[in-house]
Design a protein around this motif. Structure first.
Motif, PDB file in Angstrom:
ATOM      1  N   LYS A 212       1.305  -1.249  -0.121  1.00  0.00           N
ATOM      2  CA  LYS A 212       0.030   0.449   0.327  1.00  0.00           C
ATOM      3  C   LYS A 212       0.883   1.329   0.330  1.00  0.00           C
ATOM      4  CE  LYS A 212      -3.957  -2.008   1.939  1.00  0.00           C
ATOM      5  NZ  LYS A 212      -4.327  -1.724   3.944  1.00  0.00           N
ATOM      6  N   VAL A 213      -0.047   2.090  -0.852  1.00  0.00           N
ATOM      7  CA  VAL A 213       1.244   3.703  -0.639  1.00  0.00           C
ATOM      8  C   VAL A 213       0.480   4.534  -0.251  1.00  0.00           C
ATOM      9  CG1 VAL A 213       2.448   5.042  -2.113  1.00  0.00           C
ATOM     10  CG2 VAL A 213       2.191   2.591  -2.978  1.00  0.00           C
ATOM     11  N   VAL A 214       0.582   5.554   0.203  1.00  0.00           N
ATOM     12  CA  VAL A 214       0.268   6.385   0.793  1.00  0.00           C
ATOM     13  C   VAL A 214       0.786   7.842  -0.194  1.00  0.00           C
ATOM     14  CG1 VAL A 214      -0.166   8.247   2.953  1.00  0.00           C
ATOM     15  CG2 VAL A 214       0.362   5.519   3.252  1.00  0.00           C
ATOM     16  N   LEU A 215      -0.466   8.412   0.100  1.00  0.00           N
ATOM     17  CA  LEU A 215      -0.191  10.143  -0.871  1.00  0.00           C
ATOM     18  C   LEU A 215      -0.738  11.125  -0.787  1.00  0.00           C
ATOM     19  CD1 LEU A 215       1.101  10.811  -4.645  1.00  0.00           C
ATOM     20  CD2 LEU A 215      -0.273  11.859  -4.030  1.00  0.00           C
ATOM     21  N   GLY A 216      -0.068  11.853  -0.180  1.00  0.00           N
ATOM     22  CA  GLY A 216      -0.492  13.126  -0.089  1.00  0.00           C
ATOM     23  C   GLY A 216      -1.110  14.632  -1.022  1.00  0.00           C
ATOM     24  N   LEU A 217      -2.252  14.953  -1.333  1.00  0.00           N
ATOM     25  CA  LEU A 217      -2.196  15.471  -2.826  1.00  0.00           C
ATOM     26  C   LEU A 217      -2.689  17.032  -2.300  1.00  0.00           C
ATOM     27  CD1 LEU A 217      -5.351  13.588  -4.275  1.00  0.00           C
ATOM     28  CD2 LEU A 217      -3.314  14.106  -5.579  1.00  0.00           C
ATOM     29  N   PHE A 301      -1.603  14.526   8.978  1.00  0.00           N
ATOM     30  CA  PHE A 301      -0.840  13.623   7.771  1.00  0.00           C
ATOM     31  C   PHE A 301      -0.944  12.190   8.612  1.00  0.00           C
ATOM     32  CE2 PHE A 301       1.286  11.439   3.922  1.00  0.00           C
ATOM     33  CZ  PHE A 301       0.555  12.018   3.666  1.00  0.00           C
ATOM     34  N   ASP A 302      -0.292  12.153   9.836  1.00  0.00           N
ATOM     35  CA  ASP A 302       0.198  11.295  10.169  1.00  0.00           C
ATOM     36  C   ASP A 302      -0.232  10.411  11.062  1.00  0.00           C
ATOM     37  OD1 ASP A 302       2.267   9.361  11.177  1.00  0.00           O
ATOM     38  OD2 ASP A 302       2.467  10.748  13.454  1.00  0.00           O
ATOM     39  N   ASP A 303      -1.372  11.006  12.004  1.00  0.00           N
ATOM     40  CA  ASP A 303      -2.478  10.215  11.760  1.00  0.00           C
ATOM     41  C   ASP A 303      -2.987   9.827  11.056  1.00  0.00           C
ATOM     42  OD1 ASP A 303      -2.159  11.614  14.689  1.00  0.00           O
ATOM     43  OD2 ASP A 303      -3.532  13.566  14.298  1.00  0.00           O
ATOM     44  N   GLU A 304      -3.796  10.915   9.742  1.00  0.00           N
ATOM     45  CA  GLU A 304      -4.369   9.705   8.686  1.00  0.00           C
ATOM     46  C   GLU A 304      -3.835   9.019   7.688  1.00  0.00           C
ATOM     47  OE1 GLU A 304      -7.260  10.162   7.768  1.00  0.00           O
ATOM     48  OE2 GLU A 304      -7.697  11.798   9.403  1.00  0.00           O
ATOM     49  N   ALA A 305      -2.775   8.780   7.823  1.00  0.00           N
ATOM     50  CA  ALA A 305      -1.752   7.136   7.359  1.00  0.00           C
ATOM     51  C   ALA A 305      -1.277   5.980   8.651  1.00  0.00           C
ATOM     52  CB  ALA A 305       0.021   7.671   7.022  1.00  0.00           C
ATOM     53  N   ASN A 306      -1.902   7.145   9.710  1.00  0.00           N
ATOM     54  CA  ASN A 306      -1.306   5.873  10.637  1.00  0.00           C
ATOM     55  C   ASN A 306      -2.704   4.871  10.411  1.00  0.00           C
ATOM     56  OD1 ASN A 306       1.126   5.944  11.543  1.00  0.00           O
ATOM     57  ND2 ASN A 306       0.766   7.107  12.776  1.00  0.00           N
ATOM     58  N   TRP A 313       4.818   2.926   2.015  1.00  0.00           N
ATOM     59  CA  TRP A 313       5.498   3.780   1.031  1.00  0.00           C
ATOM     60  C   TRP A 313       4.364   5.024   1.024  1.00  0.00           C
ATOM     61  CZ3 TRP A 313       9.657   2.399  -2.143  1.00  0.00           C
ATOM     62  CH2 TRP A 313      10.080   1.208  -2.324  1.00  0.00           C
ATOM     63  N   LEU A 314       5.259   5.616   0.984  1.00  0.00           N
ATOM     64  CA  LEU A 314       5.147   7.435   1.271  1.00  0.00           C
ATOM     65  C   LEU A 314       5.473   8.087  -0.402  1.00  0.00           C
ATOM     66  CD1 LEU A 314       3.769  10.174   2.108  1.00  0.00           C
ATOM     67  CD2 LEU A 314       6.327  11.242   2.816  1.00  0.00           C
ATOM     68  N   ALA A 315       4.645   8.357  -1.292  1.00  0.00           N
ATOM     69  CA  ALA A 315       4.497   8.826  -2.351  1.00  0.00           C
ATOM     70  C   ALA A 315       4.805   9.933  -2.392  1.00  0.00           C
ATOM     71  CB  ALA A 315       3.426   8.277  -3.494  1.00  0.00           C
ATOM     72  N   GLN A 316       5.798  10.620  -2.811  1.00  0.00           N
ATOM     73  CA  GLN A 316       5.898  12.345  -3.599  1.00  0.00           C
ATOM     74  C   GLN A 316       5.769  12.886  -4.957  1.00  0.00           C
ATOM     75  OE1 GLN A 316       7.036  13.620   0.251  1.00  0.00           O
ATOM     76  NE2 GLN A 316       9.254  13.266  -0.430  1.00  0.00           N
ATOM     77  N   GLY A 317       5.406  13.704  -4.961  1.00  0.00           N
ATOM     78  CA  GLY A 317       5.444  14.306  -6.207  1.00  0.00           C
ATOM     79  C   GLY A 317       6.193  15.526  -6.016  1.00  0.00           C
TER      80      GLY A 317
END
Ligand code: XMP
Length: 507
Positions: A212-217, A301-306, A313-317
């Motif tokens: 699973k990958v997490v990404l902040g839009l 973001f941490d709360d949500e990602a957890n 994975w953390l995806a970044q732009g």
């Protein structure tokens, strides 16, 4: 694949852009970190440099694995470097050699100068000059002031030019790069947005597998294109988080969220406005505000990602200029401008591996890649908007009432630009709420209300910018509309400052 060795010229990135415009993939590496996989590169370009080859501190890399073994194009400093260390002579020039010049001599029947003739305009920027060619050198071109403007080395596929083909003012610069890369070095022109998408999707699949990958839009171009690429590769294993910090533009949270859902992305919208505004209450120092916003964002973001179980994975732009900047910061040759928070990347609190699908491409390429995947044109053409949002456009402390006022003003300004066909002519625009009241008169009544400033700039990368000469009629209409419609504002001014010495944002 083409290797560009960077000697610290301010134009190195431009070389890469011109090469990419020929649909050829290239990478920039610092001269002191020549990659070991040289077999992957079909040709090499040496960049310019602010240094003088005659100085002991100047870059003097060992090119023995490159020279004579691969097609080599040496630009400016590169050309001097080859001359200086191979039997030629480099000395300070007597005349200033900056800016426009024209080729006064071009050797006939040379593939290197195919379709380029005498008179062609070239751009010079150097203080040393090549007085004598290196051993085996053949003169290919001159300008009025620069005898040795281009040469080749017999018995090698080595070409050198004193001028800069990468700047737009060298009118045949792209043709010259094409002559060298395509006709002489025979590099394939297969780098297209579609091929990038195919390759990147395959890479992501191979790298991430079923994780699973997490990404902040953010609603911006880079994170959106990154998300769509990842979505193509791993589908619903991509979990996007879009945080409303309460400092977005009017209706932006709901509009953008809807748009993302329409694109099939798996997005969770998190409205954390109250948390941000609470943390900001009473803060008026710009840096304190930025820090508070950064801290709350990380917490949220941490709360949500957890909550996303087993995310790996953390995806970044992150895009290429950010990477190059951070390479420079970490021991590369160009002057340090700023270190970028995205690079070098992992915040300690998140034990995630990083995936950055856009880290090798430029902004305009990100847009082309986005368009090739069918992302809405309007979304791809959006102006940059800073992470801290309206907080750095409300000078002084922040209240929800001030946010509301600025959202209204901003919406009138931005919609006005769109309606007048000006939005795409401006690189970035927005409104600023000033911490002063001024006296006005409305319907015979005295008012004592806020002043807003409008700002519209042209730029290519945000590093330098100039204010845009918006039509008076447009400014007049916009000002009237703002004052008549936004309660609490009785005066509008227009910001006519360039960057430098001002910056784009006011805080
Ligand atoms: P300045 O104000 O430094 O802005 O001339 C240059 C560009 O950067 C944007 N900017 C930011 N973007 N986080 C961001 O994501 C920030 O903290 C930030 N500060 C400025 C600004 O909008 C402009 O495009």
């Amino acid at each position: 694949n083409v290797l560009i060795l960077d000697f610290g010229s301010q134009y190195t990135q431009l070389i890469a852009r011109r090469v990419r415009e020929l649909n050829i993939y290239c990478e920039i590496h610092p001269y002191n970190k020549i990659p070991e996989n040289l077999n992957d590169f079909k040709a090499v370009i040496l960049s310019g440099s602010p240094s003088s080859v005659r100085s002991d501190e100047a870059p003097h890399p060992d090119l023995s694995e490159i020279r004579g073994k691969k097609p080599l194009l040496a630009v400016c400093y590169g050309a001097q470097y080859l001359a200086h260390f191979s039997g030629g002579l480099v000395a300070p020039s007597n005349t200033r050699e900056y800016g426009r010049a024209n080729l006064s001599f071009v050797k006939e029947n040379e593939d290197f100068f195919k379709n380029i003739s005498e008179g062609s305009q070239v751009w010079m920027s150097h203080s040393d000059t090549i007085k004598e060619l290196p051993t085996g050198g053949t003169l290919l071109a001159s300008t009025h002031d620069v005898q040795n403007a281009a040469y080749k080395i017999e018995g090698e596929t080595t070409y050198a030019i004193q001028f800069h083909p990468e700047v737009y003012h060298s009118t045949d610069g792209k043709q010259l790069l094409e002559n060298f890369l395509v006709n002489i070095a025979e590099v394939a022109q297969t780098w297209t947005p579609a091929s990038f998408v195919d390759e990147t999707v395959a890479d992501i699949k191979a790298k991430v597998g079923n994780d699973k990958v997490v990404l902040g839009l953010s609603g911006g171009v880079d994170s959106t294109v990154a998300a769509v690429l990842l979505h193509k590769a791993i589908g619903s294993n991509l979990h996007c988080i879009f945080v409303n910090n309460g400092l977005l533009r009017k209706n932006e949270f709901t509009d953008v969220l809807k748009q993302y859902e329409g694109m099939g992305l798996n997005v969770k919208g998190v409205d954390a406005s109250a948390r941000f505004l609470n943390e900001l209450a009473g803060l008026s120092d710009p840096e304190a505000k930025r820090k508070a916003i950064g801290k709350v964002f990380i917490d949220v973001f941490d709360d949500e990602a957890n909550q996303i179980e087993d995310a790996k994975w953390l995806a970044q732009g992150t895009i290429y200029p950010d990477v190059i900047e951070s390479v420079s910061v970490n021991g590369g040759p160009s002057a340090t401008i700023k270190s970028h928070h995205n690079v070098g990347g992992l915040p300690d609190f998140m034990k995630l591996k990083i995936v950055e699908p856009l880290r090798m491409i430029f902004k305009d390429e990100v847009r082309r890649v986005g368009a090739s995947m069918g992302i809405d044109k309007e979304l791809l053409g959006r102006h940059p908007f800073p992470g801290p949002g309206l907080a750095i456009r409300i000078l002084g402390d922040i209240t929800s009432e001030k946010v509301r006022i600025l959202q209204e003003v901003d919406a009138i300004f931005i919609n006005g630009l769109k309606e007048s066909g000006l939005y795409n002519k401006v690189w970035q625009a927005g409104a600023i709420l000033l911490p002063v009241n001024s006296v006005g008169v409305m319907g015979d009544e005295r008012t004592y209300e806020k002043v807003v400033a409008l700002r519209a700039v042209e730029s290519t990368d945000g590093m330098t910018a100039d204010w845009v000469n918006l039509p008076y009629e447009f400014l007049q209409k916009t000002s009237n509309k703002i004052i008549n419609n936004v309660k609490g504002v009785n005066r509008v001014v227009y910001d006519i400052s360039s960057k430098p010495p001002a910056t784009i944002e006011w805080e």
